[in-house]
Design an enzyme around this catalytic site. Structure first.
Site, short mmCIF file in Angstrom:
data_model
loop_
_atom_site.label_atom_id
_atom_site.label_comp_id
_atom_site.label_asym_id
_atom_site.label_seq_id
_atom_site.Cartn_x
_atom_site.Cartn_y
_atom_site.Cartn_z
N CYS A 143 0.80 -1.23 0.00
CA CYS A 143 0.00 0.00 0.00
C CYS A 143 0.83 1.29 0.00
O CYS A 143 0.58 2.18 -0.82
CB CYS A 143 -0.95 0.02 1.20
SG CYS A 143 -1.60 -1.59 1.66
N GLN A 180 1.18 -10.89 -3.61
CA GLN A 180 -0.23 -10.52 -3.61
C GLN A 180 -0.65 -9.94 -4.95
O GLN A 180 0.10 -9.20 -5.59
CB GLN A 180 -0.50 -9.46 -2.54
CG GLN A 180 -0.48 -9.97 -1.12
CD GLN A 180 -0.88 -8.89 -0.14
OE1 GLN A 180 -0.37 -7.77 -0.21
NE2 GLN A 180 -1.78 -9.20 0.76
N HIS A 231 -8.63 -0.57 -1.07
CA HIS A 231 -7.69 -1.69 -1.22
C HIS A 231 -8.48 -2.88 -1.75
O HIS A 231 -9.61 -3.11 -1.31
CB HIS A 231 -7.09 -2.10 0.13
CG HIS A 231 -6.43 -1.01 0.88
ND1 HIS A 231 -5.07 -0.83 0.90
CD2 HIS A 231 -6.94 -0.03 1.68
CE1 HIS A 231 -4.77 0.20 1.67
NE2 HIS A 231 -5.89 0.70 2.15
N HIS A 243 -4.94 -0.78 -5.72
CA HIS A 243 -5.50 0.32 -4.95
C HIS A 243 -6.19 1.29 -5.89
O HIS A 243 -5.64 1.64 -6.94
CB HIS A 243 -4.40 1.03 -4.15
CG HIS A 243 -3.78 0.13 -3.12
ND1 HIS A 243 -2.70 -0.67 -3.41
CD2 HIS A 243 -4.12 -0.12 -1.83
CE1 HIS A 243 -2.38 -1.36 -2.32
NE2 HIS A 243 -3.22 -1.05 -1.36
N LYS A 276 -15.48 -3.23 4.84
CA LYS A 276 -14.86 -4.11 3.85
C LYS A 276 -15.80 -5.24 3.45
O LYS A 276 -16.76 -5.55 4.15
CB LYS A 276 -13.55 -4.69 4.38
CG LYS A 276 -13.71 -5.56 5.62
CD LYS A 276 -12.39 -6.18 6.04
CE LYS A 276 -12.58 -7.07 7.27
NZ LYS A 276 -11.36 -7.86 7.57
N ASP A 330 -2.33 -7.34 -5.74
CA ASP A 330 -2.75 -6.18 -4.98
C ASP A 330 -3.15 -5.04 -5.91
O ASP A 330 -2.55 -4.85 -6.97
CB ASP A 330 -1.59 -5.72 -4.10
CG ASP A 330 -2.05 -5.15 -2.78
OD1 ASP A 330 -3.27 -4.96 -2.61
OD2 ASP A 330 -1.19 -4.88 -1.93
N ARG A 342 6.51 -11.53 5.44
CA ARG A 342 5.95 -11.42 6.78
C ARG A 342 6.50 -12.53 7.66
O ARG A 342 6.62 -13.68 7.23
CB ARG A 342 4.42 -11.49 6.74
CG ARG A 342 3.80 -10.36 5.91
CD ARG A 342 2.30 -10.44 5.86
NE ARG A 342 1.76 -9.46 4.92
CZ ARG A 342 0.48 -9.35 4.60
NH1 ARG A 342 -0.40 -10.17 5.14
NH2 ARG A 342 0.07 -8.43 3.74
#
Length: 665
Positions: free
Chosen positions: A362, A409, A539, A413, A493, A411, A391
């Site tokens: 992000c 990911q 997100h 945005h 979400k 991912d 992680r």
């Protein structure tokens, strides 16, 4: 909590449920008054909130295959031989049975091992477990414990609820020397304290519920499955405990269906198939939780990524590549150092500055947004990346591809205006459906999570964002549940779980509105009045992580990938060495036409065919003297059987059409 669990319970808390925040902790009251923290076999009834309609679906397991079938709300099983497998959510009786079984097991353990100390024992989605401070247990011990449980069930002992004061509960715990129960008592805020007794012989701090007596349990519908290590309170610094897992059902027929299901899940285990099909590995020499994609697995990953990129470009996303590390200050601004530090790797010093492996994508996307001043006319801005993140996970919590330390990911945005939220969310839902459908996933469990007690952002924008999410779901016509207060602190979400061939639910897709990071990074745009305003940030991840999604795909298809996704689409097999030259011509034409093919020789044809079957190659191209003479091929399909003799050009054309339509040949 658990540092290990049975192979069946493999849908671990998703590493991608929230792309920009840690997963919420699971809270329990007393020893067994809450569900376990591991998601496994589930079939949750869901109501559709659209156009006034209301219907429910639940899962049915066939006793022959264990594969779930859909059942109508009326209870009509779509396959007559199916056995309905209830869930904790759909059957209060089942939940009570499982909770009581945990207590009966604890009582049995302490009868056989008087020095054992009890901790917690909740029900979980496939049964129950209980943690004990005891010497390591063996399979032989489990058999002894089950026999003792049967004796307790046969005695038909009553389950009696008692309310006591906190002081009285403490006195009783000290009297029987149960230190873990003392810790549990200290964490209980409500009064009075409730205790459940099994006859006059055993008791436990508990809020219930339970069956009326042990005789209400069908002992032939209960089985102890395994034992695993688990740290007290899930903290590796604490005492290692012995966790006994069990399964419990209302009837023996349900247990039989579940065991068939369990065997099918074992057959589909992605860790075994990954090794058998040479798809991936995790090398101890490199470190735990780091995935090595082998050539065949890498082909599948390439196909997933290529498909993902194409459809995102078609939907107006701009693709990004960003660094794997950044200065520590970036993670301080984002808040990860305050709220997510325990999940991040240690910092590294480069010259005079400290850097951090990224746990999220992000902040990078925000920096790209901030590179220039934006006008309201620029919106929406959609940025997408297949970004690898790192992680820290405890070694005991890692599990194949489902929980790793480095993963990629899918991912994205979206930066948009307030009045664009609804349309953007609907666009994400449409894109999600389009992508998941390509991989054969058509059934979902959808949850809409609303504002939690602690949150950031004004009431007005929370209401607008939540309404936009609801409206988008209603427009889409998807079934969903509302999780009151289950949203992230930074916004509401939508979480989506896909249902695989066994009816298991896997957390993959998530869509989150964020009011926090735009403030932390002070991002803005110029509105129509030439005033600076704060954009809305969304997100979203669809596949979740490529590693985890690949594991789900392996288990969903049991390694039998569809033709378009199969690492090897065709294997050319000569009847004798005399046909090898023509086989090489066939192979060359297949490859030049984009077909992933290989030549195998040196064995008798029956063995070559068996080997191709074991490797789950979709198409076998058999070449004998007749095929050489006629310049043709004879084709056998794993899914459709013998396809007969045909011209090579026709065969290639049929493959190309099947791949384009995501169909079998």
């Amino acid at each position: 909590m658990a540092t290990a669990s049975p192979s069946l319970i493999s849908a671990f808390v998703s590493q991608t449920r929230s792309p920009c925040s840690p997963a919420p902790s699971h809270l329990r009251r007393y020893s067994g008054a809450g569900r376990g923290d591991v998601v496994g076999f589930r079939a949750v009834a869901v109501a559709r909130r659209s156009r006034g309609a209301s219907f429910f679906t639940r899962a049915v397991a066939s006793p022959e295959t264990g594969v779930q079938k859909e059942e109508k709300a009326s209870g009509e099983v779509l396959e007559e031989e199916g056995v309905v497998l209830p869930t904790n959510e759909s059957s209060e009786r089942l939940l009570r049975i499982r909770h009581t079984c945990a207590h009966v097991m604890a009582m049995a353990v302490q009868k056989l091992f008087p020095t054992a100390k009890v901790t917690i024992g909740p029900w979980i989605d496939s049964g129950f477990y209980y943690d004990f401070d005891i010497e390591p247990l063996t399979d032989k011990d489990l058999k002894r414990i089950k026999k003792e449980m049967d004796r307790i069930v046969n005695r038909n002992l009553p389950l009696v609820r008692e309310e006591v004061s906190r002081d009285e509960a403490q006195r009783r715990i000290l009297a029987i020397n149960e230190p873990y129960k003392l810790e549990i008592l200290e964490s209980i805020k409500e009064e009075p304290i409730t205790i459940y007794h099994i006859g006059n012989e055993w008791w436990d701090l508990c809020a219930g519920p339970h069956v009326d007596s042990t005789g209400n349990i069908d002992k032939n519908a209960v089985e102890l499955e395994s034992v695993a290590g688990a740290y007290w309170r899930g903290d590796e610094k604490n005492q290692m405990l012995q966790r006994i897992y069990g399964t419990a059902w209302e009837t023996q027929e349900q247990l039989k269906a579940y065991l068939h299901y369990k065997e099918e899940a074992k057959r589909r285990d992605h860790r075994r198939l990954g090794q058998d099909l040479d798809l991936f590995s995790i090398q101890d020499d490199a470190g735990g939780g780091l995935v090595f994609w082998h050539p065949k697995g890498a082909v599948v990953r390439h196909l997933i990524e290529d498909s993902w990129k194409k459809v995102h470009i078609q939907h107006g996303y701009e693709l990004l590549y960003t660094p794997h590390v950044a200065k520590v200050d970036l993670w301080r601004i984002s808040g990860h150092l305050d709220f997510y530090k325990e999940n991040m790797f240690d910092q590294m010093k480069i010259e005079d500055e400290k850097y951090q492996l990224r746990p999220m994508n992000c902040p990078y996307h925000i920096l790209i947004y901030k590179r220039k001043l934006h006008s309201y006319r620029d919106f929406p801005i959609r940025l997408a990346e297949l970004g690898t993140v790192y992680r820290y996970e405890l070694s005991g919590s890692m599990h194949g591809l489902f929980r790793v330390r480095g993963f990629t990911q899918d991912d994205a945005h979206i930066f948009c205006l307030e009045d664009q939220i609804r349309d953007e969310i609907r666009g994400v839902l449409d894109l999600t459906e389009e992508i998941l459908l390509q991989f054969g996933f058509m059934k979902y469990e959808v949850n809409l999570s609303t504002r939690p007690e602690k949150s950031v952002g004004d009431d007005d924008i929370w209401e607008k964002a939540t309404t936009a999410l609801q409206d988008a779901l209603d427009d889409k016509g998807w079934a969903y549940q509302i999780d009151e207060g289950g949203g992230a602190f930074y916004g509401p979400k939508i979480d989506l779980k896909i249902q695989d061939a066994l009816g298991r639910k896997w957390q993959c897709s998530t869509v989150q509105v964020d009011f926090n990071l735009p403030n932390r990074f002070d991002i803005s745009y110029v509105d129509s009045n030439s005033e600076k305003r704060r954009p809305i940030m969304i997100h979203r991840a669809i596949l979740g992580s490529l590693e985890r999604f690949f594991g789900v795909l392996i288990e969903h298809y049991a390694g039998d990938f569809p033709l378009w996704l199969s690492p090897t689409q065709a294997r050319v097999l000569p009847v004798t060495d005399n046909e090898v030259d023509y086989c090489n011509e066939v192979l060359s034409q297949l490859k030049s036409s984009g077909v992933r093919a290989e030549l195998c020789q040196g064995e008798r044809l029956p063995k070559l065919i068996r080997n191709a079957e074991k490797q789950k190659v979709p198409l076998m191209v058999v070449v004998g003297p007749k095929e050489v003479e006629t310049r043709t091929v004879t084709v056998r399909s794993r899914f459709s059987g013998e396809l007969g003799n045909m011209a090579l050009g026709d065969f290639i054309g049929r493959i190309q059409v099947a791949v384009e339509n995501r169909a079998r040949l």
